[in-house]
Design a protein around this motif. Structure first.
Motif, mmCIF file in Angstrom:
data_model
loop_
_atom_site.group_PDB
_atom_site.id
_atom_site.type_symbol
_atom_site.label_atom_id
_atom_site.label_comp_id
_atom_site.label_asym_id
_atom_site.label_seq_id
_atom_site.Cartn_x
_atom_site.Cartn_y
_atom_site.Cartn_z
ATOM 1 N N SER A 1 27.744 28.543 21.011
ATOM 2 C CA SER A 1 27.687 29.988 20.746
ATOM 3 C C SER A 1 28.878 30.706 21.363
ATOM 4 O O SER A 1 29.328 31.725 20.842
ATOM 5 N N GLU B 1 31.840 29.825 18.978
ATOM 6 C CA GLU B 1 31.459 29.927 17.573
ATOM 7 C C GLU B 1 32.585 30.466 16.695
ATOM 8 O O GLU B 1 32.777 30.019 15.569
ATOM 9 N N THR C 1 33.849 28.617 13.528
ATOM 10 C CA THR C 1 33.686 29.287 12.246
ATOM 11 C C THR C 1 34.984 29.281 11.457
ATOM 12 O O THR C 1 34.985 29.065 10.247
ATOM 13 N N ASP D 1 22.496 27.163 11.740
ATOM 14 C CA ASP D 1 22.704 28.558 12.117
ATOM 15 C C ASP D 1 23.981 29.109 11.482
ATOM 16 O O ASP D 1 24.003 30.251 11.016
ATOM 17 N N ARG E 1 23.178 29.811 7.917
ATOM 18 C CA ARG E 1 22.320 30.993 7.830
ATOM 19 C C ARG E 1 23.147 32.270 7.929
ATOM 20 O O ARG E 1 22.868 33.266 7.257
ATOM 21 N N LYS E 2 24.186 32.227 8.756
ATOM 22 C CA LYS E 2 25.068 33.388 8.919
ATOM 23 C C LYS E 2 26.138 33.449 7.831
ATOM 24 O O LYS E 2 27.035 34.283 7.894
ATOM 25 N N LYS E 3 26.062 32.525 6.863
ATOM 26 C CA LYS E 3 26.996 32.443 5.735
ATOM 27 C C LYS E 3 28.433 32.153 6.184
ATOM 28 O O LYS E 3 29.389 32.604 5.572
ATOM 29 N N ASN E 4 28.570 31.376 7.276
ATOM 30 C CA ASN E 4 29.887 31.004 7.775
ATOM 31 C C ASN E 4 30.380 29.678 7.204
ATOM 32 O O ASN E 4 31.574 29.396 7.269
#
Length: 135
Positions: free
Chosen positions: A30, A33, A37, A68, A71-74
């Protein structure tokens, strides 16, 4: 009864150890990230390769982190599936726990890596073509 309690205690300790490793990995990732990303951006041509290469580390917990990121569209669906495919084997720790079988892990990892990359790109290609047809 005493044996059962002993086994339950070992199972609980193993579960706590796995939880702690995944939790610490999740916290670490995190913090970095943004850098991850950028490597796994949907537009990156190499996202499924990066995902498969990182996910091939046995029991690393990266499948949770990649969920995750998706889910965050990364990351793309193909990258997510590449990670899931390459992470999907519980036989690796078993092979590694037997020194005489440890070398048999190498072909398994190579096959998983190649399969994950192929399917990752295939899914992204199919979704891209589907999106072009809709437009």
């Amino acid at each position: 009864m005493e044996e059962l309690l002993h086994e339950l205690l070992h199972a609980l300790l193993d579960t706590i150890n796995v939880f702690l490793v995944i939790f610490l990995l999740y916290i670490l990732l995190s913090f970095i990230e943004d850098k991850i990303t950028k490597k796994f951006e949907k537009s990156s041509k190499f996202s499924p390769i990066y995902g498969a290469l990182i996910g091939i580390i046995p029991q690393c917990g990266f499948s949770i982190v990649s969920s995750d990121l998706y889910r965050k569209k990364n990351i793309s669906l193909g990258t997510l599936l590449a990670v899931f495919i390459v992470c999907s084997d519980e036989a690796i720790p078993i092979f590694l726990s037997h020194p005489d079988k440890a070398l048999s892990v190498i072909p398994l990892l190579i096959i998983k890596l190649i399969t994950a990359i192929i399917f990752g790109y295939l899914i992204d290609f199919i979704l891209l073509k589907h999106q072009e047809i809709k437009e």
